[in-house]
Design a protein around this motif. Structure first.
Motif, PDB file in Angstrom:
ATOM      1  N   ALA A 167     -14.796 -13.682 -29.239  1.00 14.67           N
ATOM      2  CA  ALA A 167     -14.830 -14.482 -27.906  1.00 14.67           C
ATOM      3  C   ALA A 167     -13.592 -14.940 -27.128  1.00 14.67           C
ATOM      4  CB  ALA A 167     -15.542 -15.991 -28.357  1.00 14.67           C
ATOM      5  N   LEU A 168     -12.513 -15.258 -28.017  1.00  8.08           N
ATOM      6  CA  LEU A 168     -11.137 -15.557 -27.290  1.00  8.08           C
ATOM      7  C   LEU A 168     -10.723 -14.100 -26.810  1.00  8.08           C
ATOM      8  CD1 LEU A 168      -9.706 -17.679 -30.149  1.00  8.08           C
ATOM      9  CD2 LEU A 168      -9.982 -18.431 -27.652  1.00  8.08           C
ATOM     10  N   VAL A 169     -11.031 -13.106 -27.237  1.00  7.24           N
ATOM     11  CA  VAL A 169     -10.404 -11.670 -26.597  1.00  7.24           C
ATOM     12  C   VAL A 169     -11.056 -11.782 -25.429  1.00  7.24           C
ATOM     13  CG1 VAL A 169     -10.359  -9.205 -26.918  1.00  7.24           C
ATOM     14  CG2 VAL A 169      -9.634 -10.522 -28.543  1.00  7.24           C
ATOM     15  N   ASP A 170     -12.547 -11.687 -25.267  1.00  4.99           N
ATOM     16  CA  ASP A 170     -13.353 -11.401 -23.981  1.00  4.99           C
ATOM     17  C   ASP A 170     -12.666 -12.408 -23.147  1.00  4.99           C
ATOM     18  OD1 ASP A 170     -14.998  -9.762 -24.869  1.00  4.99           O
ATOM     19  OD2 ASP A 170     -16.631 -11.015 -25.722  1.00  4.99           O
ATOM     20  N   TYR A 171     -12.293 -13.799 -23.456  1.00  3.89           N
ATOM     21  CA  TYR A 171     -12.260 -14.839 -22.444  1.00  3.89           C
ATOM     22  C   TYR A 171     -10.533 -14.482 -21.797  1.00  3.89           C
ATOM     23  CZ  TYR A 171     -10.037 -19.438 -21.178  1.00  3.89           C
ATOM     24  OH  TYR A 171      -9.157 -20.571 -20.788  1.00  3.89           O
ATOM     25  N   PHE A 172      -9.656 -14.140 -22.754  1.00  5.32           N
ATOM     26  CA  PHE A 172      -8.357 -13.753 -22.326  1.00  5.32           C
ATOM     27  C   PHE A 172      -8.366 -12.504 -21.557  1.00  5.32           C
ATOM     28  CE2 PHE A 172      -6.718 -16.631 -25.739  1.00  5.32           C
ATOM     29  CZ  PHE A 172      -6.159 -17.623 -24.970  1.00  5.32           C
ATOM     30  N   VAL A 173      -9.136 -11.517 -21.868  1.00  3.26           N
ATOM     31  CA  VAL A 173      -8.971 -10.272 -20.838  1.00  3.26           C
ATOM     32  C   VAL A 173      -9.613 -10.712 -19.648  1.00  3.26           C
ATOM     33  CG1 VAL A 173     -10.424  -8.013 -20.632  1.00  3.26           C
ATOM     34  CG2 VAL A 173      -9.091  -8.712 -23.062  1.00  3.26           C
ATOM     35  N   ARG A 174     -10.457 -11.359 -19.511  1.00 10.20           N
ATOM     36  CA  ARG A 174     -11.069 -11.911 -18.079  1.00 10.20           C
ATOM     37  C   ARG A 174      -9.836 -12.666 -17.313  1.00 10.20           C
ATOM     38  NH1 ARG A 174     -15.391 -14.092 -20.689  1.00 10.20           N
ATOM     39  NH2 ARG A 174     -14.751 -16.026 -20.153  1.00 10.20           N
ATOM     40  N   LYS A 175      -9.317 -13.657 -18.282  1.00  7.69           N
ATOM     41  CA  LYS A 175      -8.461 -14.619 -17.704  1.00  7.69           C
ATOM     42  C   LYS A 175      -6.833 -14.000 -17.091  1.00  7.69           C
ATOM     43  CE  LYS A 175      -6.840 -19.496 -18.386  1.00  7.69           C
ATOM     44  NZ  LYS A 175      -6.739 -20.333 -19.466  1.00  7.69           N
ATOM     45  N   ILE A 176      -6.824 -12.777 -17.707  1.00 11.24           N
ATOM     46  CA  ILE A 176      -5.607 -11.999 -17.517  1.00 11.24           C
ATOM     47  C   ILE A 176      -5.599 -11.364 -16.130  1.00 11.24           C
ATOM     48  CG2 ILE A 176      -5.712 -10.060 -18.482  1.00 11.24           C
ATOM     49  CD1 ILE A 176      -2.870 -10.207 -19.664  1.00 11.24           C
TER      50      ILE A 176
END
Length: 220
Positions: A167-176
């Motif tokens: 879930a965190l990987v998905d979140y940060f990939v979007r955020k970056i």
């Protein structure tokens, strides 16, 4: 018999079963998730993000050799991409099946620091620091990489650590792809993190869609 061959990833029935509620995710599921993100163009490219597979992280963290000797077998983008995502496990090579917890370590080239996200407070902080130390040597940086523990959603059971990592990987990939502000990038908005139950269901759906063994999966 494998359930799914997805490029470099092979999933077996026990891997798929680990997506059931209350089950601890296998490293193959985390590897599949990263492979799927890259293959479906859901990452902004290797010049921006490198998703380091669990096995590669373990190799980097625990090799007995000079870590610079690993360069030929690690992604070339490791030294050039803006962010490197590393799933951290508390297992050690000399003890088979010893790992019981996953967390996420994110290295940003702009700051030359690592940010550690752990769903059980700082349980994996020592392992994260070891990986950061090895990464520093691999990248031949002038000073050691510091590890900054970051706030993130906490798990409510003993099985969801790997799901939190996904879930965190998905979140940060979007955020970056949305911001270049470091302070904004490294902080976590818990309201934007997918619920663990939804992460499990979504991954299972993706595997079923990709699988040539769909009949087996539908009966499982």
């Amino acid at each position: 018999m494998p359930v799914l061959h997805y490029h470099d990833v092979v999933l077996h029935a026990e891997d798929v079963a680990s997506l059931d509620e209350g089950q601890w995710l296998t490293d193959s599921i985390i590897e599949f998730h990263m492979e799927y993100l890259e293959r479906n163009h859901q990452t902004p490219g290797n010049d921006v993000v490198t998703l380091l597979r669990p096995g590669m992280v373990q190799l980097l963290s625990h090799t007995q050799e000079d870590v610079t000797a690993l360069k030929p077998v690690l992604p070339p983008s490791l030294s050039t991409s803006q962010a490197v995502f590393m799933p951290i496990n508390d297992g050690v090579p000399e003890s088979a099946y010893s790992g019981s917890h996953w967390s996420l370590l994110v290295y940003l080239h702009q700051t030359q620091k690592c940010y550690h996200y752990d769903s059980i407070r700082d349980s994996n902080l020592d392992q994260a620091r070891l990986t950061a130390q090895r990464l520093s040597s691999l990248l031949e940086l002038p000073r050691p990489i510091s590890v900054i523990p970051m706030a993130c959603p906490q798990q409510t059971n003993g099985a969801d650590c790997g799901v939190h990592v996904i879930a965190l990987v998905d979140y940060f990939v979007r955020k970056i792809q949305e911001t270049s502000d470091i302070e904004t990038l490294v902080s976590v908005d818990s309201d934007e993190i997918a619920a663990t139950s939804m992460v499990r269901k979504r991954l299972l759906s993706v595997i079923k869609d990709e699988s040539h063994e769909r009949k087996f999966l539908d009966q499982s």
